[in-house]
Enzyme design. Structure first.
Site, PDB file in Angstrom:
ATOM      1  N   ARG A   1       0.865  -1.186   0.000  1.00  0.00           N
ATOM      2  CA  ARG A   1       0.000   0.000   0.000  1.00  0.00           C
ATOM      3  C   ARG A   1       0.901   1.235   0.000  1.00  0.00           C
ATOM      4  NH1 ARG A   1       2.772   1.400   3.887  1.00  0.00           N
ATOM      5  NH2 ARG A   1       1.356   3.105   4.371  1.00  0.00           N
ATOM      6  N   GLY A   2       0.299   2.411  -0.048  1.00  0.00           N
ATOM      7  CA  GLY A   2       1.090   3.640  -0.040  1.00  0.00           C
ATOM      8  C   GLY A   2       1.180   4.215  -1.440  1.00  0.00           C
ATOM      9  N   ALA A   3       1.022   5.562  -1.513  1.00  0.00           N
ATOM     10  CA  ALA A   3       0.915   6.257  -2.793  1.00  0.00           C
ATOM     11  C   ALA A   3       1.971   5.816  -3.813  1.00  0.00           C
ATOM     12  CB  ALA A   3       1.004   7.770  -2.559  1.00  0.00           C
TER      13      ALA A   3
ATOM     14  N   ARG B   1      -7.493  -0.105  -6.806  1.00  0.00           N
ATOM     15  CA  ARG B   1      -7.577   0.989  -5.833  1.00  0.00           C
ATOM     16  C   ARG B   1      -7.973   2.236  -6.606  1.00  0.00           C
ATOM     17  NH1 ARG B   1      -4.529   0.625  -0.981  1.00  0.00           N
ATOM     18  NH2 ARG B   1      -5.775   2.402  -0.364  1.00  0.00           N
TER      19      ARG B   1
ATOM     20  N   GLN C   1      -1.031   1.876  11.242  1.00  0.00           N
ATOM     21  CA  GLN C   1       0.169   1.847  10.398  1.00  0.00           C
ATOM     22  C   GLN C   1       1.368   2.505  11.068  1.00  0.00           C
ATOM     23  OE1 GLN C   1      -2.806   3.019   9.350  1.00  0.00           O
ATOM     24  NE2 GLN C   1      -3.214   2.484   7.221  1.00  0.00           N
TER      25      GLN C   1
ATOM     26  N   ASP D   1      -1.785  12.171   0.769  1.00  0.00           N
ATOM     27  CA  ASP D   1      -2.332  11.259  -0.241  1.00  0.00           C
ATOM     28  C   ASP D   1      -2.801  12.014  -1.461  1.00  0.00           C
ATOM     29  OD1 ASP D   1      -2.648   9.672   2.447  1.00  0.00           O
ATOM     30  OD2 ASP D   1      -2.657   8.227   0.788  1.00  0.00           O
TER      31      ASP D   1
ATOM     32  N   ASN E   1      -4.721  13.731   4.006  1.00  0.00           N
ATOM     33  CA  ASN E   1      -3.809  12.708   4.524  1.00  0.00           C
ATOM     34  C   ASN E   1      -4.593  11.855   5.514  1.00  0.00           C
ATOM     35  OD1 ASN E   1      -1.107  11.560   4.648  1.00  0.00           O
ATOM     36  ND2 ASN E   1      -0.944  12.427   6.698  1.00  0.00           N
ATOM     37  N   LYS E   2      -3.981  10.822   6.028  1.00  0.00           N
ATOM     38  CA  LYS E   2      -4.634   9.874   6.927  1.00  0.00           C
ATOM     39  C   LYS E   2      -5.466  10.577   8.008  1.00  0.00           C
ATOM     40  CE  LYS E   2      -4.854   6.451   6.643  1.00  0.00           C
ATOM     41  NZ  LYS E   2      -3.779   5.499   6.632  1.00  0.00           N
TER      42      LYS E   2
END
Lengths: 371, 371
Positions: free
Chosen positions: A54-56, A95, A210, A251, A261-262
């Protein structure tokens, strides 16, 4: 970065069989470190969807490597173009909100289709070259974020006469979210390399933790001092002068400097502002959405499964299990992200340098988007 | 309040044996509802320390009932006074920072020692009367907080033409933290009783998850609409206009209106301010520390065991177990509370009415402390 003393990226070509791709299976971190191998595009698509990675930045690179595996298959098919297009659609659907994924897949697709009259092995070679190029570009952008961001940490260290610089971060904008180095962590790794005394406050980052699982593991592997805290704790640490700066990732960023962002990032930005603590967002420019003016109004926020709130994973009797932490049926509103308005952001750390979080400053660094 | 359709307080004299005291064992909520019986002061002291019960008001009442059980034992001893004083010290040492505990125990102690020449059974009767009085006073203060606080909810409901009023709360300032009604929940229960359409956002409240475990259970038992969310989510809900007001409790309040409450409260206060959402603190005046001018400088904040961050309780295979959620050794700074400065507080809801969070307004309601 370093895992058990050895250098790793998050994704790479299998050195023993160039026609397969390997990744670190992030679902099991930090409880166990396992490498997974993909031999075709379907396997890689499933892994993206199922969040083995995962992750941009990393999702983008995985899309590119997926297209490379797609070419290996497509040259054996009668309709090469259809096969490649099907693979691209398969990857992009995994995604749908990830900006980098569709960007990388489309880049690969265009390159592959433009030169569709090449012979089979040349097509494969070209796709491999292009996938490696995309991965290298991601790693290089993160490395440059580190080069630029280190100046901010160095300055605080000097002001404090070399005393420990305390940096708070939220979620995992570390190398595990990219191909290497990470965004928010890149200046941290660069500062550590230079010998600056730093300590990181790691928000656990509910619901998926995370921070407690990935960021803490990354920092531990590199040997950087850090402490895992609850998401609730950061405000009080700032009130007590125990935080010198905040660095988070992004993100999606509006061209005016609003940051998606998160979830929970906004709360830390408010606390930083209230306590006069610099709040920086580190991001490769690939996360800037050049069409968006107003983050809060225009960025749509993914709502995730409430099961992430009611259940949690951990170790019981040496086994990784999932337990129920509230018997409530009424669990929900599990938004993945929030919006930190530009007015709360001290600056953006990009691969081209640091700028203020406003349209004018952003376009000064990226004039090619200013129309 | 109501549990499985029956009325309960959190602590009461055992109807089958007046020389014992019963409580709801809160350690097992919401997974199981169990009643525990104490026959002597040592048992009740152990239960306070081990958090079978917790919460400002309830700890005070438990201290009072503990002193009642202490008198039953002391009248059989040769040195009544020494026995009573030992019990008082034992109780006060269980939670040294809890204001209400030492207040209630000292009140009992003084009353018992002033009339020390009474005969044994009279002493027992007097202590019982006094303990019941303290418990009733706690319940009554909370009921009055509800009477006053309901006006705020009613007003929002009217402005919204009867549409659902969304109230966010943090941690458990519910009836489980007091003898009955609760502080932050008292206006909620009163509004529900009156038929106002309300919905409660319940912060899970890491690390001990008292929101997800206790507040959600309370609301479920009363039949009030609610949703458990992560502590990170509230800011975004406010940004999206999904929160009409915030009501939290207080563990200690300065005479200037600064509020020490469960860690994370400050972050929600900042978000409320940033989104022009009223932020109220409900508290019986027993939590006001009349000596304190500056909450951030003068209220010392308890640091708790980091194991609360690295481990969590829940249900696995129908059993309540504790699992490890991060293998990190570097877990810490587990402060129990933070300080919400008075400037972020819209108002205080007390048993005597609602006032602004400043010294002048507080003293107008409580002139007897203004010297």
């Amino acid at each position: 970065m370093i895992v058990n003393g050895k250098h790793f990226r998050t994704i790479w070509i299998n050195p023993k069989n160039k026609k397969s791709v390997q990744i670190i299976d992030q679902r099991k971190l930090p409880f166990s470190f396992e490498i997974e191998t993909f031999r075709n595009v379907k396997e890689i698509a499933f892994a993206i969807k199922d969040m083995h990675l995962r992750g941009a930045g990393l999702i983008g690179a995985a899309g590119a490597y997926g297209m490379y595996l797609a070419v290996i298959e497509a040259i054996k098919q009668t309709d090469f173009v259809k096969s490649i297009q099907d693979s691209a659609n398969l990857l992009k659907a995994t995604r749908p909100t990830a900006v980098n994924l569709s960007w990388a897949v489309d880049l690969m697709l265009n390159k592959i289709l433009v030169d569709a009259n090449k012979n089979g092995e040349d097509k494969v070679e070209q796709a491999l070259f292009m996938a490696e190029f995309i991965a290298n570009q991601d790693a290089e952008a993160c490395r440059m974020i580190g080069e630029h961001g280190i100046s901010l940490i160095r300055e605080i260290s000097q002001k404090k006469n070399g005393e420990t610089v305390n940096i708070l971060t939220h979620c995992n904008a570390g190398w595990l979210a990219f191909v290497d180095f990470g965004s928010a962590t890149a200046p941290i790794y660069a500062a550590f390399e230079e010998g600056i005394d730093i300590h990181i406050w790691v928000d656990e980052t509910r619901p998926r933790n995370q921070g407690a699982r990935l960021t803490s593991w990354e920092l531990e592997q590199q040997g950087i001092k850090h402490t895992v805290i609850t998401d609730n704790a950061g405000g009080y640490l700032m009130q007590k002068g125990m935080v010198d700066m905040v660095i988070v990732g992004s993100d999606r960023t509006s061209k005016t400097g609003d940051v998606a962002n998160k979830i929970g990032t906004y709360l830390k930005a408010l606390a930083a502002k209230d306590n006069d603590i610099p709040f920086y967002v580190a991001l490769p420019s690939s996360t800037i959405d050049w069409k968006i003016e107003n983050g809060l109004k225009e960025i749509s926020i993914e709502e995730r499964n409430p099961r992430e709130i009611s259940h949690i994973e951990g170790i019981y009797n040496d086994e990784l299990v999932e337990i129920l932490i509230t018997p409530e049926k009424n669990v929900g509103s599990n938004y993945g992200f929030d919006i930190t308005p530009a007015r709360l952001v001290t600056g953006l750390i990009t691969e081209r340098g640091i700028c203020k979080a406003n349209q004018e400053s952003i376009f000064k660094l990226f004039p090619e988007y200013d129309r």
